[in-house]
Design a protein around this motif. Structure first.
Motif, PDB file in Angstrom:
ATOM      1  N   ALA A 165       0.836  -1.184   0.000  1.00  9.40           N
ATOM      2  CA  ALA A 165       0.000   0.000   0.000  1.00  9.40           C
ATOM      3  C   ALA A 165       0.875   1.239   0.000  1.00  9.40           C
ATOM      4  O   ALA A 165       2.041   1.190   0.365  1.00  9.40           O
ATOM      5  CB  ALA A 165      -0.884  -0.024   1.240  1.00  9.40           C
ATOM      6  N   THR A 211       2.325   1.120   4.295  1.00  6.56           N
ATOM      7  CA  THR A 211       1.478   0.806   5.442  1.00  6.56           C
ATOM      8  C   THR A 211       0.484  -0.287   5.097  1.00  6.56           C
ATOM      9  O   THR A 211       0.053  -0.420   3.969  1.00  6.56           O
ATOM     10  CB  THR A 211       0.710   2.059   5.903  1.00  6.56           C
ATOM     11  N   ALA A 212       0.108  -1.063   6.112  1.00  7.69           N
ATOM     12  CA  ALA A 212      -0.901  -2.105   5.928  1.00  7.69           C
ATOM     13  C   ALA A 212      -2.267  -1.471   6.156  1.00  7.69           C
ATOM     14  O   ALA A 212      -2.929  -1.690   7.164  1.00  7.69           O
ATOM     15  CB  ALA A 212      -0.654  -3.245   6.907  1.00  7.69           C
ATOM     16  N   ASP A 213      -2.707  -0.654   5.190  1.00  8.54           N
ATOM     17  CA  ASP A 213      -3.900   0.146   5.399  1.00  8.54           C
ATOM     18  C   ASP A 213      -5.204  -0.631   5.264  1.00  8.54           C
ATOM     19  O   ASP A 213      -6.270  -0.076   5.464  1.00  8.54           O
ATOM     20  CB  ASP A 213      -3.908   1.358   4.464  1.00  8.54           C
ATOM     21  N   LEU A 214      -5.142  -1.904   4.926  1.00  2.36           N
ATOM     22  CA  LEU A 214      -6.362  -2.711   4.837  1.00  2.36           C
ATOM     23  C   LEU A 214      -6.459  -3.717   5.985  1.00  2.36           C
ATOM     24  O   LEU A 214      -7.270  -4.642   5.927  1.00  2.36           O
ATOM     25  CB  LEU A 214      -6.417  -3.443   3.491  1.00  2.36           C
ATOM     26  N   ARG A 230      -9.789  -5.586   7.288  1.00  2.00           N
ATOM     27  CA  ARG A 230     -10.808  -5.618   6.234  1.00  2.00           C
ATOM     28  C   ARG A 230     -10.787  -6.975   5.549  1.00  2.00           C
ATOM     29  O   ARG A 230      -9.745  -7.602   5.394  1.00  2.00           O
ATOM     30  CB  ARG A 230     -10.570  -4.522   5.190  1.00  2.00           C
ATOM     31  N   ARG A 273      -1.206  -5.694   1.642  1.00  2.00           N
ATOM     32  CA  ARG A 273      -1.754  -4.459   2.203  1.00  2.00           C
ATOM     33  C   ARG A 273      -2.508  -4.709   3.516  1.00  2.00           C
ATOM     34  O   ARG A 273      -3.109  -3.796   4.059  1.00  2.00           O
ATOM     35  CB  ARG A 273      -2.664  -3.792   1.185  1.00  2.00           C
ATOM     36  N   GLY A 274      -2.487  -5.945   4.004  1.00  2.00           N
ATOM     37  CA  GLY A 274      -3.053  -6.234   5.308  1.00  2.00           C
ATOM     38  C   GLY A 274      -4.449  -6.800   5.315  1.00  2.00           C
ATOM     39  O   GLY A 274      -5.013  -7.079   6.379  1.00  2.00           O
ATOM     40  N   THR A 326      -8.791  -0.885  -2.614  1.00  3.32           N
ATOM     41  CA  THR A 326      -8.130  -0.105  -1.577  1.00  3.32           C
ATOM     42  C   THR A 326      -8.761   1.263  -1.435  1.00  3.32           C
ATOM     43  O   THR A 326      -9.044   1.745  -0.331  1.00  3.32           O
ATOM     44  CB  THR A 326      -6.626   0.032  -1.879  1.00  3.32           C
ATOM     45  N   THR A 349     -10.763   2.418   2.008  1.00  7.76           N
ATOM     46  CA  THR A 349     -10.132   3.457   2.836  1.00  7.76           C
ATOM     47  C   THR A 349     -10.863   4.786   2.746  1.00  7.76           C
ATOM     48  O   THR A 349     -10.472   5.771   3.378  1.00  7.76           O
ATOM     49  CB  THR A 349      -8.658   3.658   2.426  1.00  7.76           C
TER      50      THR A 349
END
Length: 331
Positions: free
Chosen positions: A103, A107-110, A113, A176-177, A325, A329
């Motif tokens: 991402a 960062t692991a912005d997901l 989710r 991305r998590g 994504t 977000t």
């Protein structure tokens, strides 16, 4: 492959064989067709799957021969037969080689989710005509459980394409998590049926779902398009809660897929790469925001050449992941 309710039904070609793909990485992508005929989630409305070994082409062969895939050769090995597993895959087995793009900012912005990826069709469907022809309730009508999908003139199947792109997208989303659930991961002998595909989102408590397809339109048509749900409140279907967020997802998917691949919108779909449908069980029965993407027309020689290229498929996956994504977000 799917189709439009505003156009006469057309027939998908049956699979001669299934292929799996060893993938590579780098950019360049796809496009699709659907608004030519009234189909269910995987084939023409009211159509009957062809028996094993029979191939029906909806269009004449492209004038330009298709280039073989680069970076790998499909093996042509069909999906294993046997008792289908009813559990969607959440493991990264079969993930194509290559380094997923993290991402923005690393960062692991997901994180936290859950995303459902629905690879259209199944390489083994051609060997199970009785099972996939069974009618299922989609709320406002009944449709075939599933269909065989389409293929390029050289025999690269939609089922193999959708599974490869979905696995690539899973790798990117995981980086991305996100938690990723595949409706099928080549671990079933056939199917699942379209109503079961829709149910996976609810069972997984997913935030969003995308069904990945390749189209089987007229050889003269090219480009990609996104299918969004029309409101359907009938019988067992009530998707009223997901129509608006699904349309937001559809607009983001059109934007990011185009940005990632530089592919044009389908030149045979009137609304610049967007189509709204009420005849697809996967959308009628979904309880989470969901859209379909027709990544390209596999009957068009130019699109077929791209779709058989692993680097192009990586770009297709990147566009799908960037759209998911942005959707997840934004709220």
């Amino acid at each position: 492959m799917t189709g439009s309710t505003s156009r006469p039904p057309r027939r998908r070609s049956a699979l001669l064989r299934a292929t799996t793909v060893v993938a590579a990485v780098v950019p360049l992508c796809t496009a699709g067709w659907l608004g030519w005929r009234a189909l269910d989630d995987s084939g023409p409305a009211g159509a009957t799957a062809a028996p094993p070994g029979a191939v029906q082409s909806t269009t004449q062969a492209p004038a330009t021969p298709e280039a073989p895939p680069t970076g790998g050769t499909p093996t042509g090995t069909p999906a294993a037969t046997g008792t289908p597993s009813g559990t969607p895959s959440e493991t990264p087995s079969g993930t194509p080689t290559g380094t997923p793009t993290a991402a923005p900012g690393g960062t692991a912005d997901l994180a936290g989710r859950t995303v459902v990826l629905d690879p259209g069709h199944n390489p083994g469907n051609f060997a199970h005509p009785t099972e996939i022809n069974r009618q299922v309730d989609i709320g406002n009508s009944r449709k075939e459980c599933d269909t065989t999908g389409t293929e390029t003139d050289s025999g690269y199947t939609e089922a193999d394409y959708t599974l490869d792109v979905s696995r690539r997208a899973r790798a990117l989303l995981t980086a991305r998590g996100a938690k990723v659930v595949l409706v099928q991961d080549g671990d079933r002998a056939w199917g699942p049926c379209i109503d079961e595909r829709a149910k996976v989102g609810a069972d997984a408590h997913a935030d969003v779902a995308v069904s990945v397809h390749g189209d089987g339109g007229p050889a003269s048509g090219s480009g990609f398009h996104v299918i969004m749900p029309a409101k359907v409140v009938a019988g067992k279907a009530d998707n009223s809660a997901i129509v608006e967020p699904s349309h937001r997802l559809g607009l983001l998917l059109r934007q990011h897929f185009h940005d990632a691949t530089d592919e044009p919108y389908a030149d045979y779909i009137a609304d610049e790469g967007l189509d709204t449908r009420s005849d697809l069980g996967g959308l009628n029965l979904s309880t989470v925001p969901k859209v379909f993407i027709e990544c390209g027309n596999m009957r068009n020689s130019v699109d077929a050449r791209r779709m058989t290229d692993p680097q192009w498929r990586q770009q297709a996956a990147q566009g799908i992941v960037d759209a998911l994504t942005a959707f997840l977000t934004a709220h």
